[in-house]
Design an enzyme around this catalytic site. Structure first.
Site, PDB file in Angstrom:
ATOM      1  N   GLU A   1       0.840  -1.196   0.000  1.00 12.39           N
ATOM      2  CA  GLU A   1       0.000   0.000   0.000  1.00 12.39           C
ATOM      3  C   GLU A   1       0.877   1.248   0.000  1.00 12.39           C
ATOM      4  O   GLU A   1       1.782   1.378   0.837  1.00 12.39           O
ATOM      5  CB  GLU A   1      -0.896   0.001   1.230  1.00 12.39           C
ATOM      6  CG  GLU A   1      -1.768   1.243   1.347  1.00 12.39           C
ATOM      7  CD  GLU A   1      -2.472   1.341   2.685  1.00 12.39           C
ATOM      8  OE1 GLU A   1      -3.341   2.225   2.809  1.00 12.39           O
ATOM      9  OE2 GLU A   1      -2.144   0.562   3.589  1.00 12.39           O
TER      10      GLU A   1
ATOM     11  N   ASP B   1       1.434   0.396   5.523  1.00  7.85           N
ATOM     12  CA  ASP B   1       2.122  -0.869   5.326  1.00  7.85           C
ATOM     13  C   ASP B   1       3.555  -0.580   4.870  1.00  7.85           C
ATOM     14  O   ASP B   1       3.786   0.322   4.049  1.00  7.85           O
ATOM     15  CB  ASP B   1       1.407  -1.718   4.274  1.00  7.85           C
ATOM     16  CG  ASP B   1      -0.058  -1.932   4.614  1.00  7.85           C
ATOM     17  OD1 ASP B   1      -0.446  -1.605   5.739  1.00  7.85           O
ATOM     18  OD2 ASP B   1      -0.798  -2.431   3.745  1.00  7.85           O
TER      19      ASP B   1
ATOM     20  N   ASP C   1      -0.991  -2.404   8.258  1.00 10.17           N
ATOM     21  CA  ASP C   1      -1.807  -1.695   9.237  1.00 10.17           C
ATOM     22  C   ASP C   1      -3.197  -2.310   9.326  1.00 10.17           C
ATOM     23  O   ASP C   1      -3.456  -3.393   8.831  1.00 10.17           O
ATOM     24  CB  ASP C   1      -1.860  -0.194   8.938  1.00 10.17           C
ATOM     25  CG  ASP C   1      -2.570   0.114   7.630  1.00 10.17           C
ATOM     26  OD1 ASP C   1      -3.080  -0.833   6.990  1.00 10.17           O
ATOM     27  OD2 ASP C   1      -2.628   1.285   7.238  1.00 10.17           O
TER      28      ASP C   1
ATOM     29  N   GLU D   1       2.380 -24.928 -30.297  1.00 10.25           N
ATOM     30  CA  GLU D   1       3.527 -25.706 -30.771  1.00 10.25           C
ATOM     31  C   GLU D   1       3.085 -27.070 -31.314  1.00 10.25           C
ATOM     32  O   GLU D   1       2.293 -27.773 -30.673  1.00 10.25           O
ATOM     33  CB  GLU D   1       4.532 -25.897 -29.634  1.00 10.25           C
ATOM     34  CG  GLU D   1       5.817 -26.588 -30.084  1.00 10.25           C
ATOM     35  CD  GLU D   1       6.784 -26.817 -28.943  1.00 10.25           C
ATOM     36  OE1 GLU D   1       7.939 -27.182 -29.208  1.00 10.25           O
ATOM     37  OE2 GLU D   1       6.377 -26.647 -27.773  1.00 10.25           O
TER      38      GLU D   1
ATOM     39  N   ASP E   1       4.193 -28.161 -22.818  1.00 14.92           N
ATOM     40  CA  ASP E   1       5.347 -28.839 -22.235  1.00 14.92           C
ATOM     41  C   ASP E   1       6.366 -27.799 -21.759  1.00 14.92           C
ATOM     42  O   ASP E   1       6.045 -26.623 -21.614  1.00 14.92           O
ATOM     43  CB  ASP E   1       5.945 -29.843 -23.219  1.00 14.92           C
ATOM     44  CG  ASP E   1       6.591 -29.171 -24.423  1.00 14.92           C
ATOM     45  OD1 ASP E   1       6.561 -27.917 -24.502  1.00 14.92           O
ATOM     46  OD2 ASP E   1       7.137 -29.876 -25.287  1.00 14.92           O
TER      47      ASP E   1
ATOM     48  N   HIS F   1     -24.375 -16.593  29.865  1.00 15.30           N
ATOM     49  CA  HIS F   1     -23.928 -16.129  31.182  1.00 15.30           C
ATOM     50  C   HIS F   1     -24.386 -14.706  31.474  1.00 15.30           C
ATOM     51  O   HIS F   1     -24.442 -14.294  32.628  1.00 15.30           O
ATOM     52  CB  HIS F   1     -22.404 -16.252  31.299  1.00 15.30           C
ATOM     53  CG  HIS F   1     -21.629 -15.164  30.613  1.00 15.30           C
ATOM     54  ND1 HIS F   1     -21.208 -15.269  29.309  1.00 15.30           N
ATOM     55  CD2 HIS F   1     -21.205 -13.949  31.055  1.00 15.30           C
ATOM     56  CE1 HIS F   1     -20.545 -14.182  28.979  1.00 15.30           C
ATOM     57  NE2 HIS F   1     -20.527 -13.362  30.016  1.00 15.30           N
TER      58      HIS F   1
ATOM     59  N   ASP G   1     -22.356 -21.439  25.706  1.00 16.97           N
ATOM     60  CA  ASP G   1     -22.701 -20.121  26.264  1.00 16.97           C
ATOM     61  C   ASP G   1     -23.464 -19.303  25.220  1.00 16.97           C
ATOM     62  O   ASP G   1     -22.897 -18.422  24.557  1.00 16.97           O
ATOM     63  CB  ASP G   1     -21.422 -19.409  26.693  1.00 16.97           C
ATOM     64  CG  ASP G   1     -21.688 -18.112  27.440  1.00 16.97           C
ATOM     65  OD1 ASP G   1     -22.840 -17.906  27.868  1.00 16.97           O
ATOM     66  OD2 ASP G   1     -20.742 -17.318  27.604  1.00 16.97           O
TER      67      ASP G   1
ATOM     68  N   SER H   1     -19.669  -8.733  26.964  1.00 13.10           N
ATOM     69  CA  SER H   1     -20.182 -10.096  26.879  1.00 13.10           C
ATOM     70  C   SER H   1     -21.498 -10.173  26.122  1.00 13.10           C
ATOM     71  O   SER H   1     -22.393  -9.342  26.305  1.00 13.10           O
ATOM     72  CB  SER H   1     -20.377 -10.664  28.286  1.00 13.10           C
ATOM     73  OG  SER H   1     -19.139 -10.872  28.916  1.00 13.10           O
TER      74      SER H   1
END
Length: 693
Positions: free
Chosen positions: A90, A98, A148, A287, A334, A487, A540, A639
């Site tokens: 980048e 980056d 980044d 070919e 080939d 939970h 959960d 959570s």
């Protein structure tokens, strides 16, 4: 991590005495003892007289937010010569995004910056490495790659090569000491096979040649693979399926010479009731041999009833008659030759029974039928696609595409003649995440519409004395259902059996960024998974049925459920997901405004290893996400929120996981990954709960 080394040595014993004295002294240095061949996961140590390295996942685009480090070490007494054969990062001012950093030294002491590079796609890019090689002042270099948080487009990365040069001169040999304290001797006057062409044609490199003292090796440009002969470059080709009624395909890189040692098979398949017509362009160059039929390179056409060809030479086969709606086009080359290849165009025409007419497609409330094709035909093989008028809704089942069948009926591939309907659209943010998202420890503030499925759950656990108040997160599945963690919604009582909190004590706030917002909707039902184990948080997951339907719009939209993965991982390692919440970060307390972070999925083995020995149980119903070095993570209060991942094909976001638990260390600590519930394990349970309501 990509890397290759070769420690081959050649030598004689005759050396000049000063050089011998220097090497004998070097042998006495304790710092030159045996060195490890690999360090931590993020670092690779490459030793020997030559080798190569590449960005993560090369030749595929490199992932976001991925640091890598290579420590290059040649024998003591030599220097490291490093150059790049491919570079595409980048572009960014001062390479702040980056970049690749090259430093002299082995990381144990002081280092000197030799180069900081980025960009490279544009020919005039000044920040990319040029043709000149980098030369270390001593026997070690450190190469660091950093990407980044997010890239607006894909970049392919880099490939670099290194080899040992210089050394202490002793007659006809350059002399050094390797990390095992044995002498290394390389010829002082090496023949550069890559520059001098002192190699037979059959042994010369097809694409890129890399010289080192005593030999050379070959590599290929991006998009090619090195053949087993270690010199020829073959193409990554074939495997495509062409399903449009007309189109074209060709040999790789036509009209430039096609690659050697390649074998490609492509499929052309049009709807039943149509017949294909294939025609090769006049420019045809494959070919051949004057005395044998296409022994080297060839094109073949395979159908259910037989094979046509092989075709080769300079005379185009022209029109190839096939009485089928599906063919396989096979191309083989080939290891020799510089021929330009071929191009084939195909069309399709209606078979005799195509006079069947299905008539105008049936009207569907809230949707319109659009024809796929230019002629708005309603005859056999024609295709219509239903699209919802309201962008907040999506067509179902599938993609809403129906085809006119031989019985005169519009038929869906999986739903048959069942008519489609418009349902609330899922996984469509009204404001996509910004293309440029930089690293911010603890995440960053979300904008309105980034996470329209995010809801705030306020829970009052009246089973405690005094009553406990807490909050968590959830994700809208529809205007009436919320997905969260068990939970969050279970009463905190002793015992192995989990009990849901009273639905009347659960408030759901949707469509807001500010947790101080007044209002909300109460719950009508709270459904914990029947196998939820409070002791280790296995299974959960929970559902909340709302007492009043949420008004869907730009601020509140449902998230999609993920596809079933079976025994496969929830997602490949390093897959980036987004998690939002109002969780506390360190000593700062819970934020008032919604924040989010992007976190990578962690390999399951690393996930389990990070919690080994602590009495924690990472089951197959869980996965980890986060950074080994820490810095960003979910925290208490997050959570139940969704670990959301976009589908690369449709752009829709799905709830891959739910925030579940983590170790006792401070959130964001090194190698303390967040643990998430795998939602795809519970698709049947979610469906049964919703259908039973």
């Amino acid at each position: 991590m990509h890397g290759r080394t070769d420690g081959r040595t050649n030598g004689r014993r005759n050396m000049r005495s000063p050089c011998l004295l220097m090497l004998l002294l070097l042998r006495l240095l304790p710092s030159l003892g045996p060195a490890p061949t690999a360090t931590a996961t993020e670092t690779t140590r490459l030793t020997g007289v030559f080798g190569s390295l590449a960005s993560p996942r090369f030749p595929a685009p490199y992932p976001d937010d991925t640091p890598r480090r290579w420590e290059l070490a040649v024998p003591v007494g030599f220097r490291v010569r490093l150059y790049f054969s491919h570079f595409d990062l980048e572009p960014c001012d001062s390479c702040q995004c980056d970049h690749v950093r090259v430093e002299a030294g082995d990381g144990s002491g002081g280092v000197a910056l030799l180069g900081l590079f980025c960009g490279g796609r544009e020919a005039e890019s000044e920040s990319a490495p040029g043709a000149e090689a980098l030369l270390s002042p001593a026997d070690a270099l450190v190469v660091t790659f950093s990407s980044d948080f997010s890239n607006p487009e894909e970049f392919s990365g880099f490939v670099a090569h290194f080899h040992a040069v210089g050394g202490c001169r002793a007659g006809r040999w350059d002399v050094g000491v390797n990390r095992g304290l044995t002498l290394v001797l390389l010829p002082s006057r090496d023949v550069d096979e890559c520059a001098d062409g002192d190699v037979e044609e059959d042994a010369a490199c097809d694409h890129l040649c890399h010289n080192y003292a005593g030999g050379f090796y070959c590599s290929c440009r991006r998009g090619y693979l090195l053949h087993a002969d270690n010199r020829t470059c073959k193409a990554e080709c074939g495997g495509r399926t062409f399903s449009e009624r007309a189109g074209w395909l060709s040999s790789p890189h036509f009209p430039s010479p096609y690659p050697k040692s390649s074998h490609c098979s492509d499929f052309i398949r049009v709807p039943e009731g149509l017949k294909l017509r294939l025609r090769f362009d006049p420019a045809f160059d494959v070919e051949d041999h004057p005395e044998a039929v296409c022994p080297y390179d060839y094109v073949k056409i395979r159908t259910a009833s037989g094979e046509l060809g092989p075709f080769c030479g300079r005379r185009s086969p022209g029109l190839v008659p096939v009485d089928a709606n599906a063919v396989v086009v096979v191309f083989h080359s080939d290891h020799l030759g510089e021929n330009t290849g071929w191009r084939l165009t195909y069309t399709s025409e209606e078979a005799p029974h195509a006079a069947v007419d299905c008539g105008a497609p049936t009207a569907v409330d809230g949707a319109r039928a659009t024809f796929v094709g230019r002629d708005n035909s309603t005859r056999f093989g024609a295709v219509v696609r239903y699209v919802c008028d309201d962008a907040r809704r999506q067509i179902g089942p599938g993609d809403g595409e129906y085809r006119c069948g031989p019985d005169g009926l519009w038929v869906h591939l999986t739903a048959g003649t069942q008519l489609p309907s418009c349902e609330p659209a899922c996984g469509r943010p009204s404001r996509p995440l910004a293309a440029r998202v930089k690293r911010v420890v603890g995440g960053r503030a979300a904008e309105a519409g980034n996470f329209p499925w995010q809801v705030l759950l306020s829970v009052e656990d009246s089973g405690r004395v005094p009553p406990e108040r807490r909050f968590g997160s959830g994700a809208l599945l529809s205007d009436a259902w919320v997905l969260s963690a068990a939970h969050v919604l279970s009463a905190r009582r002793r015992g192995a059996v989990a009990v849901p909190v009273d639905p009347r004590h659960v408030k759901v706030l949707a469509g807001t960024l500010d947790r101080r917002t007044e209002g909300g909707v109460s719950a009508a039902r709270v459904l914990l998974h029947p196998d939820f184990r409070p002791a280790d948080f296995d299974n959960d997951i929970a559902l909340v049925r709302l007492s009043v339907r949420v008004e869907l719009g730009a601020a509140a939209r449902p998230i999609c459920l993920p596809p079933p993965q079976g025994d496969a991982p929830a997602a490949p390692p390093d897959t980036l997901g987004a998690v939002a919440g109002w969780g506390a970060a360190g000593t700062e307390g819970a934020p008032d405004l919604l924040r989010f972070a992007r976190l990578p999925v962690v390999a399951q083995d690393e996930c389990r290893a990070s919690y080994a020995g602590g009495g924690y149980n990472v089951t197959d119903n869980m996965f980890c996400a986060g950074f080994r070095q820490g810095g960003r993570d979910t925290c208490p209060g997050d959570s139940g929120g969704a670990f959301a991942v976009p589908d690369p094909a449709t752009g829709r976001w799905a709830a891959l996981g739910l925030v579940s638990w983590a170790g006792p260390e401070e959130c964001g600590a090194r190698r303390v990954y967040g643990v998430y519930t795998r939602v795809d394990r519970y698709l049947d349970w979610i469906r049964r709960c919703q259908e039973a309501d």
